[in-house]
Design an enzyme around this catalytic site. Structure first.
Site, PDB file in Angstrom:
ATOM      1  N   SER A  66       0.848  -1.184   0.000  1.00 22.00           N
ATOM      2  CA  SER A  66       0.000   0.000   0.000  1.00 22.00           C
ATOM      3  C   SER A  66       0.887   1.239   0.000  1.00 22.00           C
ATOM      4  O   SER A  66       1.774   1.375   0.835  1.00 22.00           O
ATOM      5  CB  SER A  66      -0.900  -0.007   1.246  1.00 22.00           C
ATOM      6  OG  SER A  66      -1.726   1.129   1.278  1.00 22.00           O
ATOM      7  N   LYS A  87      -1.311  -0.806  -4.246  1.00 21.93           N
ATOM      8  CA  LYS A  87      -2.519  -0.058  -3.888  1.00 21.93           C
ATOM      9  C   LYS A  87      -2.151   1.387  -3.646  1.00 21.93           C
ATOM     10  O   LYS A  87      -1.225   1.676  -2.886  1.00 21.93           O
ATOM     11  CB  LYS A  87      -3.178  -0.641  -2.623  1.00 21.93           C
ATOM     12  CG  LYS A  87      -4.468   0.087  -2.260  1.00 21.93           C
ATOM     13  CD  LYS A  87      -5.213  -0.601  -1.119  1.00 21.93           C
ATOM     14  CE  LYS A  87      -4.726  -0.152   0.230  1.00 21.93           C
ATOM     15  NZ  LYS A  87      -5.576  -0.699   1.320  1.00 21.93           N
ATOM     16  N   LYS A 127      -3.290   5.064  -2.221  1.00 26.01           N
ATOM     17  CA  LYS A 127      -4.215   5.866  -1.440  1.00 26.01           C
ATOM     18  C   LYS A 127      -4.601   7.094  -2.268  1.00 26.01           C
ATOM     19  O   LYS A 127      -3.735   7.737  -2.867  1.00 26.01           O
ATOM     20  CB  LYS A 127      -3.572   6.301  -0.118  1.00 26.01           C
ATOM     21  CG  LYS A 127      -3.250   5.150   0.827  1.00 26.01           C
ATOM     22  CD  LYS A 127      -4.502   4.521   1.397  1.00 26.01           C
ATOM     23  CE  LYS A 127      -4.155   3.496   2.470  1.00 26.01           C
ATOM     24  NZ  LYS A 127      -5.361   2.890   3.077  1.00 26.01           N
ATOM     25  N   ASP A 141      -7.550   3.101  -2.927  1.00 26.69           N
ATOM     26  CA  ASP A 141      -8.250   3.103  -1.649  1.00 26.69           C
ATOM     27  C   ASP A 141      -8.526   4.546  -1.232  1.00 26.69           C
ATOM     28  O   ASP A 141      -7.603   5.349  -1.086  1.00 26.69           O
ATOM     29  CB  ASP A 141      -7.395   2.408  -0.584  1.00 26.69           C
ATOM     30  CG  ASP A 141      -8.064   2.332   0.778  1.00 26.69           C
ATOM     31  OD1 ASP A 141      -9.263   2.661   0.869  1.00 26.69           O
ATOM     32  OD2 ASP A 141      -7.388   1.935   1.736  1.00 26.69           O
ATOM     33  N   GLU A 201     -11.604   0.826  -3.310  1.00 28.15           N
ATOM     34  CA  GLU A 201     -11.890   0.454  -1.924  1.00 28.15           C
ATOM     35  C   GLU A 201     -12.495   1.615  -1.143  1.00 28.15           C
ATOM     36  O   GLU A 201     -11.951   2.723  -1.140  1.00 28.15           O
ATOM     37  CB  GLU A 201     -10.586   0.000  -1.260  1.00 28.15           C
ATOM     38  CG  GLU A 201     -10.746  -0.514   0.157  1.00 28.15           C
ATOM     39  CD  GLU A 201      -9.432  -0.986   0.735  1.00 28.15           C
ATOM     40  OE1 GLU A 201      -9.417  -1.331   1.931  1.00 28.15           O
ATOM     41  OE2 GLU A 201      -8.416  -1.004  -0.001  1.00 28.15           O
ATOM     42  N   ASP A 260     -14.473  -1.898   3.101  1.00 25.83           N
ATOM     43  CA  ASP A 260     -13.505  -2.110   4.171  1.00 25.83           C
ATOM     44  C   ASP A 260     -14.103  -1.648   5.487  1.00 25.83           C
ATOM     45  O   ASP A 260     -14.686  -2.432   6.244  1.00 25.83           O
ATOM     46  CB  ASP A 260     -12.212  -1.367   3.829  1.00 25.83           C
ATOM     47  CG  ASP A 260     -11.171  -1.368   4.947  1.00 25.83           C
ATOM     48  OD1 ASP A 260     -11.391  -2.006   5.982  1.00 25.83           O
ATOM     49  OD2 ASP A 260     -10.125  -0.717   4.781  1.00 25.83           O
ATOM     50  N   LYS A 305     -10.153  -7.313   7.676  1.00 24.37           N
ATOM     51  CA  LYS A 305      -9.106  -7.004   8.649  1.00 24.37           C
ATOM     52  C   LYS A 305      -9.611  -7.528   9.990  1.00 24.37           C
ATOM     53  O   LYS A 305     -10.547  -6.972  10.567  1.00 24.37           O
ATOM     54  CB  LYS A 305      -8.857  -5.505   8.734  1.00 24.37           C
ATOM     55  CG  LYS A 305      -8.307  -4.878   7.463  1.00 24.37           C
ATOM     56  CD  LYS A 305      -8.204  -3.375   7.604  1.00 24.37           C
ATOM     57  CE  LYS A 305      -7.673  -2.740   6.328  1.00 24.37           C
ATOM     58  NZ  LYS A 305      -7.753  -1.257   6.375  1.00 24.37           N
ATOM     59  N   GLY A 310      -4.513  -4.574   5.753  1.00 23.82           N
ATOM     60  CA  GLY A 310      -3.492  -4.435   6.781  1.00 23.82           C
ATOM     61  C   GLY A 310      -3.703  -3.179   7.595  1.00 23.82           C
ATOM     62  O   GLY A 310      -4.262  -2.187   7.115  1.00 23.82           O
TER      63      GLY A 310
END
Length: 369
Positions: free
Chosen positions: A135, A161, A163, A188, A213, A238, A262, A290
């Site tokens: 990430s 991934k 952000k 995400d 996400e 999520d 998670k 994570g």
């Protein structure tokens, strides 16, 4: 069996570099590390909570207080036949799932060591290796982003991934996709967008992403169900999925295509496995997110990710992604095929470096039966 002693530690473990999302920035782990002792055996767990309540409603201090005042006394009073007995012992306490999870994880580790069974075996894992990605937090500019992603690809990660947030979404994603046309790539949003942004979010469809996400509110399922028809890219939930009931609602409402599991967000492995099984029965894939865990929580996560319906690379990553030195003697290293090897030792498999744990501990507390 009765737990004889519980020890809690607040830690301060610096990250290699600060990690920034759409809603917060952290410079290190402020987790609460849990130790439980019974029958001459020690079990370790972790509540990988942040210093601020920006991911969910918990932070280091709330976890610390709830564990001390309520959960630890409840755990010491419980007669445990197995780790599955921990959630019922905590049932009267509403929410506070990360606080519950850290204690439950430690009990799983304890029972695994008592029984000579790995956490993978206890949970029903089926794989010896689990695929992982990395990430990438929000960067200062696109040139820096390209350099950071390139470094991770050189290390061997095959899935990235990004952000994102308003103003840092379309162009950064475009830049990464143009640089690496065949890269497994996902984004995400950490709940920063609104349903009115549907047309804007649909612009991400051109980048052939694995998923988008949690674009909408952290506790929303209803509006995600409205958003999904506007997107060609698979939609992943999520933060919204905090229990098996929430997962069932999302599945029945067709609010997502994929669920990020998670276990610390959900309250532990018992409910995380229920969500895994429910999604598998519904034909919906899951993947393992994570929370920037230390080696204790990371080992537990890798075991859970070995279950069969975890069909996309997880955000677990090797320990060196986050820490120059971790609090375990046996950190994970990335295999050549962008996987981590699932521990086979009894319990979660983490070998805690107690001397270094002492160095990074900022507060310590214990209670005995």
């Amino acid at each position: 069996m009765k737990i004889e002693r519980v020890e809690l530690r607040k830690i301060r473990l610096p990250y290699v570099t600060p990690f920034e999302t759409s809603g917060w920035r952290e410079d290190g782990s402020y987790a609460v590390i849990v130790r439980v002792d019974a029958a001459g055996i020690t079990g370790w767990g972790e509540s990988p909570v942040g210093s601020s309540p920006f991911y969910n409603e918990e932070n280091t201090n709330t976890v610390w207080t709830i564990q001390q005042d309520f959960l630890v006394p409840m755990l010491l009073q419980a007669d445990l036949q197995g780790p599955e007995d921990v959630p019922p012992a905590f049932a009267r306490v509403r929410g506070n799932r990360m606080a519950k999870a850290g204690l439950e994880f430690a009990v799983w580790d304890l029972f695994g060591k008592l029984q000579g069974r790995s956490l993978k075996e206890m949970l029903g894992g089926t794989r010896d290796r689990v695929p992982v990605g990395v990430s990438v937090g929000i960067q200062k500019d696109i040139d820096t982003l390209i350099r950071v992603v390139g470094n991770y690809l050189e290390e061997g990660y095959r899935r990235i991934k990004l952000k994102i947030r308003p103003g840092w979404d379309i162009e950064p994603t475009r830049a990464v996709r143009n640089t690496w046309p065949d890269l497994m790539l996902q984004v995400d949003a950490n709940s920063i967008y609104h349903l009115s942004d549907a047309e804007h979010l649909a612009r991400l469809d051109e980048f052939n992403l694995l998923l988008i996400e949690q674009p909408l509110e952290h506790d929303d399922i209803f509006d995600h169900a409205k958003l999904k028809p506007h997107l060609k890219t698979p939609l992943c939930l999520d933060e919204s999925i905090v229990s098996p009931a929430h997962a069932r609602w999302a599945i029945e409402m067709q609010a997502c295509d994929i669920i990020n599991i998670k276990p610390s967000r959900i309250g532990g492995f018992v409910d995380a496995k229920r969500i895994h099984d429910m999604a598998q029965e519904a034909g919906m894939p899951v993947w393992h997110g994570g929370m920037l865990e230390t080696g204790i929580g990371r080992a537990a996560n890798v075991a859970l990710a070995s279950l069969p319906n975890f069909s996309l690379p997880g955000d677990i990553s090797a320990n060196a992604r986050y820490f120059a030195r971790d609090i375990v003697h046996n950190p994970f290293t990335l295999n050549e095929d962008s996987t981590l090897t699932v521990p086979t030792a009894p319990g979660c498999g983490a070998e805690v470096d107690e001397a270094y744990l002492d160095e990074v501990t900022v507060e310590r507390w214990e209670m005995r039966a």
